[in-house]
Design a protein around this motif. Structure first.
Motif, mmCIF file in Angstrom:
data_model
loop_
_atom_site.group_PDB
_atom_site.id
_atom_site.type_symbol
_atom_site.label_atom_id
_atom_site.label_comp_id
_atom_site.label_asym_id
_atom_site.label_seq_id
_atom_site.Cartn_x
_atom_site.Cartn_y
_atom_site.Cartn_z
ATOM 1 N N LEU A 283 0.850 -1.195 0.000
ATOM 2 C CA LEU A 283 0.000 0.000 0.000
ATOM 3 C C LEU A 283 0.883 1.242 0.000
ATOM 4 C CD1 LEU A 283 -2.676 1.583 0.447
ATOM 5 C CD2 LEU A 283 -2.315 1.234 2.913
ATOM 6 N N VAL A 284 0.571 2.159 -0.884
ATOM 7 C CA VAL A 284 1.266 3.445 -0.886
ATOM 8 C C VAL A 284 0.273 4.504 -0.435
ATOM 9 C CG1 VAL A 284 2.445 5.170 -2.280
ATOM 10 C CG2 VAL A 284 2.835 2.729 -2.709
ATOM 11 N N MET A 285 0.670 5.257 0.575
ATOM 12 C CA MET A 285 -0.227 6.313 1.064
ATOM 13 C C MET A 285 0.322 7.657 0.623
ATOM 14 S SD MET A 285 -1.396 5.061 4.825
ATOM 15 C CE MET A 285 0.165 5.304 5.674
ATOM 16 N N GLN B 15 -3.039 9.399 7.052
ATOM 17 C CA GLN B 15 -2.082 8.301 7.126
ATOM 18 C C GLN B 15 -2.119 7.659 8.513
ATOM 19 O OE1 GLN B 15 1.817 8.731 5.428
ATOM 20 N NE2 GLN B 15 1.138 10.168 3.848
ATOM 21 N N ARG B 16 -2.191 8.522 9.518
ATOM 22 C CA ARG B 16 -2.272 7.990 10.882
ATOM 23 C C ARG B 16 -3.535 7.156 11.052
ATOM 24 N NH1 ARG B 16 0.853 10.206 14.901
ATOM 25 N NH2 ARG B 16 2.157 11.972 14.293
ATOM 26 N N ALA B 17 -4.630 7.709 10.601
ATOM 27 C CA ALA B 17 -5.903 7.014 10.765
ATOM 28 C C ALA B 17 -5.904 5.695 9.995
ATOM 29 C CB ALA B 17 -7.050 7.904 10.289
ATOM 30 N N ALA B 18 -5.290 5.709 8.837
ATOM 31 C CA ALA B 18 -5.244 4.494 8.033
ATOM 32 C C ALA B 18 -4.456 3.404 8.760
ATOM 33 C CB ALA B 18 -4.616 4.792 6.671
ATOM 34 N N LEU B 19 -3.299 3.768 9.283
ATOM 35 C CA LEU B 19 -2.482 2.800 10.023
ATOM 36 C C LEU B 19 -3.280 2.217 11.167
ATOM 37 C CD1 LEU B 19 1.046 4.436 10.343
ATOM 38 C CD2 LEU B 19 0.313 2.572 8.842
ATOM 39 N N GLU B 20 -3.911 3.119 11.841
ATOM 40 C CA GLU B 20 -4.761 2.781 12.957
ATOM 41 C C GLU B 20 -5.789 1.728 12.575
ATOM 42 O OE1 GLU B 20 -6.456 3.888 16.720
ATOM 43 O OE2 GLU B 20 -4.529 3.712 15.696
ATOM 44 N N THR C 174 5.394 15.366 4.169
ATOM 45 C CA THR C 174 6.229 16.449 4.699
ATOM 46 C C THR C 174 6.478 16.274 6.186
ATOM 47 O OG1 THR C 174 4.263 17.776 5.042
ATOM 48 C CG2 THR C 174 5.458 18.144 3.000
ATOM 49 N N PHE C 175 5.941 15.226 6.756
ATOM 50 C CA PHE C 175 6.103 15.051 8.198
ATOM 51 C C PHE C 175 7.013 13.861 8.474
ATOM 52 C CE2 PHE C 175 3.361 11.384 8.179
ATOM 53 C CZ PHE C 175 2.581 11.594 7.064
ATOM 54 N N ASP C 176 7.291 13.668 9.746
ATOM 55 C CA ASP C 176 8.246 12.657 10.153
ATOM 56 C C ASP C 176 7.565 11.299 10.352
ATOM 57 O OD1 ASP C 176 10.251 11.165 11.153
ATOM 58 O OD2 ASP C 176 10.463 12.273 13.036
ATOM 59 N N THR C 177 7.814 10.403 9.430
ATOM 60 C CA THR C 177 7.125 9.116 9.508
ATOM 61 C C THR C 177 7.814 8.147 10.465
ATOM 62 O OG1 THR C 177 8.381 8.213 7.663
ATOM 63 C CG2 THR C 177 6.297 9.291 7.145
ATOM 64 N N SER C 178 8.943 8.555 11.008
ATOM 65 C CA SER C 178 9.629 7.646 11.935
ATOM 66 C C SER C 178 8.910 7.620 13.277
ATOM 67 C CB SER C 178 11.084 8.077 12.118
ATOM 68 O OG SER C 178 11.144 9.250 12.890
ATOM 69 N N GLN C 179 7.982 8.546 13.456
ATOM 70 C CA GLN C 179 7.231 8.583 14.701
ATOM 71 C C GLN C 179 5.956 7.752 14.643
ATOM 72 O OE1 GLN C 179 8.633 9.852 17.376
ATOM 73 N NE2 GLN C 179 10.304 10.187 15.929
ATOM 74 N N LEU C 180 5.663 7.246 13.474
ATOM 75 C CA LEU C 180 4.458 6.428 13.351
ATOM 76 C C LEU C 180 4.781 5.007 13.794
ATOM 77 C CD1 LEU C 180 3.241 7.699 9.866
ATOM 78 C CD2 LEU C 180 2.502 8.428 12.132
ATOM 79 N N SER C 181 3.728 4.217 14.000
ATOM 80 C CA SER C 181 4.017 2.831 14.319
ATOM 81 C C SER C 181 3.374 1.927 13.284
ATOM 82 C CB SER C 181 3.516 2.497 15.726
ATOM 83 O OG SER C 181 2.146 2.799 15.829
ATOM 84 N N GLU D 82 -4.759 15.492 28.455
ATOM 85 C CA GLU D 82 -4.158 16.055 27.248
ATOM 86 C C GLU D 82 -4.399 15.104 26.096
ATOM 87 O OE1 GLU D 82 -0.284 16.344 28.811
ATOM 88 O OE2 GLU D 82 -0.581 18.345 29.664
ATOM 89 N N SER D 83 -4.490 15.632 24.901
ATOM 90 C CA SER D 83 -4.670 14.760 23.745
ATOM 91 C C SER D 83 -3.301 14.437 23.157
ATOM 92 C CB SER D 83 -5.574 15.414 22.708
ATOM 93 O OG SER D 83 -4.970 16.567 22.169
ATOM 94 N N SER D 84 -3.316 13.775 22.048
ATOM 95 C CA SER D 84 -2.067 13.375 21.411
ATOM 96 C C SER D 84 -2.320 13.167 19.939
ATOM 97 C CB SER D 84 -1.553 12.089 22.040
ATOM 98 O OG SER D 84 -0.546 11.528 21.238
ATOM 99 N N GLN D 85 -1.294 13.389 19.149
ATOM 100 C CA GLN D 85 -1.408 13.095 17.723
ATOM 101 C C GLN D 85 -1.481 11.602 17.511
ATOM 102 O OE1 GLN D 85 1.800 14.870 15.446
ATOM 103 N NE2 GLN D 85 0.227 16.116 14.495
ATOM 104 N N ASN D 86 -0.880 10.903 18.443
ATOM 105 C CA ASN D 86 -0.829 9.454 18.335
ATOM 106 C C ASN D 86 -2.171 8.844 18.734
ATOM 107 O OD1 ASN D 86 -0.590 6.719 19.131
ATOM 108 N ND2 ASN D 86 1.635 6.960 19.248
#
Lengths: 345, 345
Positions: free
Chosen positions: A243-245, A252-257, A278-285, B218-222
């Motif tokens: 999958l390419v987002m 993207q966050r919601a999709a991962l979720e 444009t954001f930091d994807t290393s913070q996603l899980s 507090e909320s979170s982006q995560n």
DNA sequence: GCCGTTGATCGAAGCGCTTCGATTCACGCC
DNA sequence: GGCGTGAATCGAAGCGCTTCGATCAACGGC
């Protein structure tokens, strides 16, 4: 508040010597230069902007035209605006912000009043109304983005076509035979925002070249719709394993979720690539493999070109910045037949 | 490209007459004025900005200082930047964008070079480093936001304290005895962003005055963290029956989403108020009651005040814009004892 | 020792506009 | 009929800077 006269008096030279000493446009004796510099520093001398514009041929001001529809994916826009302003400062330029309604009127105004030396065009639409004006204005201009008709224009942008190919190839080379693209919401394509269209089109072309099964869905701000889109993706047969987002950060966050909720492990069950983010994807899980879109890069290059254009006419061109592929933990080979996936429903 | 001389020649008058005819600063004969106006129009005359700055006492340029940290909640910032630029245009002013790193240096520069007539300060931190500079610069300035020390400053902002009270009272008056506030992520409070703190503090004060049970998270982006926060909210005893969300749009969406997932019906099981939101909550499901934060309002007023300050010194002041409460479908009385709620786990 | 040179510096002319007197003209009054 | 008056208009002085010759002094070559 000190004027050049006061600096001249303090340094014991004429005002023209001050001007030359400070600008370096003619040689000035070393000791004189030092005295002038010291006097200027001590008096906190800042050349009067108006006088400079009037006498010189440069205003040290750039127009930045960015529609900034309040609705549009703002975070990315903001980053570009910021990057342009920052890059301009490196050349001692400030930026006058022209927005929305004023897009065309504003451009003529700041141009014909000789307020600005050049123009940076952001958020270029495929068929942008500002472009005809830019062309006839004949003032140095650079677009960040690539419209349908680039005749007579200088454009800079990430090479979205190559980026799309990179994403497809990465998955194809890992053995994926069925892949999907999660794009932006419908409205963005419709509005004619240029790069999303370019990415999507190049993506589908490449997918065909690689003989892959391909599914495209648009995302949505609405989480329910987003999930529906993703579910429809996952129910395609054969199920996409890659999958390419290429959509906004929240999506993207919601999709991962949602994928996690559906019991899909990344990358074991599904490989995921984040594209033109444009954001930091290393913070996603998990941290996502990404083909980043770096505002500082395109904007910086745009300013470089604009500065060159100020020196002398530039040939029209489209400069595409090669994309990079950053490997993290979200791509692997497709799940093997002996390792069947259970998708929760 | 036409200069005032050409207009003067075309109209058969002197340049000073042209100037007066166009500016209206001295009476000019009716027929003369018409001839001048016609000539100016025909030649497409636009006064040279530099000359105007130099000769006149106005540059028709405002500095807009907005840190624009790439990370910060960008959508809202963008809206404010946009609103300031748009409001400035109504007074024939353009806006020079000063960002981040340049925040202080840029202000001194554009000020002492007399590039701008005034300053608009956005994204004010509780203890903002720019403020001392603003105070000593002595150039007309208006802040959108309220810092800790407002001495000598002109500030405009939504009345967040009243907004917080409004939210609490709305729930309290409906009979809710236990309410919760979903705030912004920790980093935002820590960074000293002014209004979130003001809202939160006023909220807890009001809650105490109304003798309500109160939970703050507090909320979170995560999304995982966000859900954890919400879950912890819901497990408070007595369970909060009213929730005020004062956080970014994606978090509000995600929160609603999660609440729905937990089986909570809004407003039957939980009343929800969206506070200080810059986006359209009527598109959420359900459409949320909202106390909107309207960028055009604060920014517009800020520009009005700044224009007044240009005419003559303004007394320092803090002008708070009364918040409005918009009723939609997300608030009702608390669930009754005979209508117990099942919360999914 | 004189002149041509070269490098350093100065003086002055604008850049295009605003604004402050000064001028002009028509008019009406004593 | 001369003069004050006021409205309309003009001329000119800058605003603070850049830039183009011009000037000036020091120097080396003949």
């Amino acid at each position: 508040m000190a004027s050049i006269h006061e600096v001249a008096k303090a340094a014991g030279v004429s005002i023209s010597t001050v001007s030359y000493a400070l600008s370096g446009k003619r040689p000035v004796g070393e000791s004189t230069r030092a005295r002038v510099a010291e006097a200027a520093r001590r008096l906190g001398y800042q050349p009067n902007a108006g006088a400079r514009m009037l006498a010189g041929r440069r205003t040290q001001l750039l127009a930045l035209t960015a529609p900034l529809h309040a609705e549009t994916s703002a975070p990315a826009h903001m980053a570009f605006v910021l990057a342009v302003a920052t890059a301009a400062r490196r050349y001692d330029y400030d930026v006058v912000l022209l927005t929305e309604d004023e897009a065309s009127g504003g451009l003529s105004r700041v141009t014909s009043s000789k307020l600005v030396d050049g123009i940076v065009v952001l958020d270029v639409a495929v068929n942008d109304q500002r472009l005809d004006l830019i062309r006839e204005l004949g003032i140095p201009s650079v677009l960040v983005g690539v419209p349908a008709d680039t005749a007579g224009l200088v454009c800079v942008d990430l090479d979205f076509e190559t980026a799309a190919r990179l994403a497809v190839d990465q998955l194809a080379n890992q053995g994926h035979r069925s892949i999907a693209l999660l794009g932006d919401p419908h409205g963005i394509y419709q509005r004619g925002s240029n790069f999303q269209q370019r990415f999507r089109d190049a993506f589908s072309t490449r997918v065909a070249e690689r003989h892959l099964d391909y599914t495209f869905v648009e995302s949505s701000q609405n989480p329910v719709e987003l999930r529906t889109s993703i579910d429809s993706l996952l129910s395609v047969v054969p199920r996409p394993t890659g999958l390419v987002m290429q959509c906004a950060e929240p999506s993207q966050r919601a999709a991962l979720e949602h994928l996690a909720g559906r019991g899909l492990r990344i990358p074991a069950d599904l490989s995921v690539i984040s594209a033109t983010s444009t954001f930091d994807t290393s913070q996603l899980s998990p941290p996502l493999d990404v083909i980043p879109l770096i505002p500082e890069e395109s904007s910086g290059r745009a300013i470089e070109l604009l500065m060159a254009a100020l020196e002398g006419p530039l040939d029209p061109m489209v400069e595409l910045i090669p994309p990079r592929y950053v490997v993290r933990d979200s791509v692997a080979g497709p799940p093997t037949g002996t390792d069947p996936v259970t998708v929760n429903h």
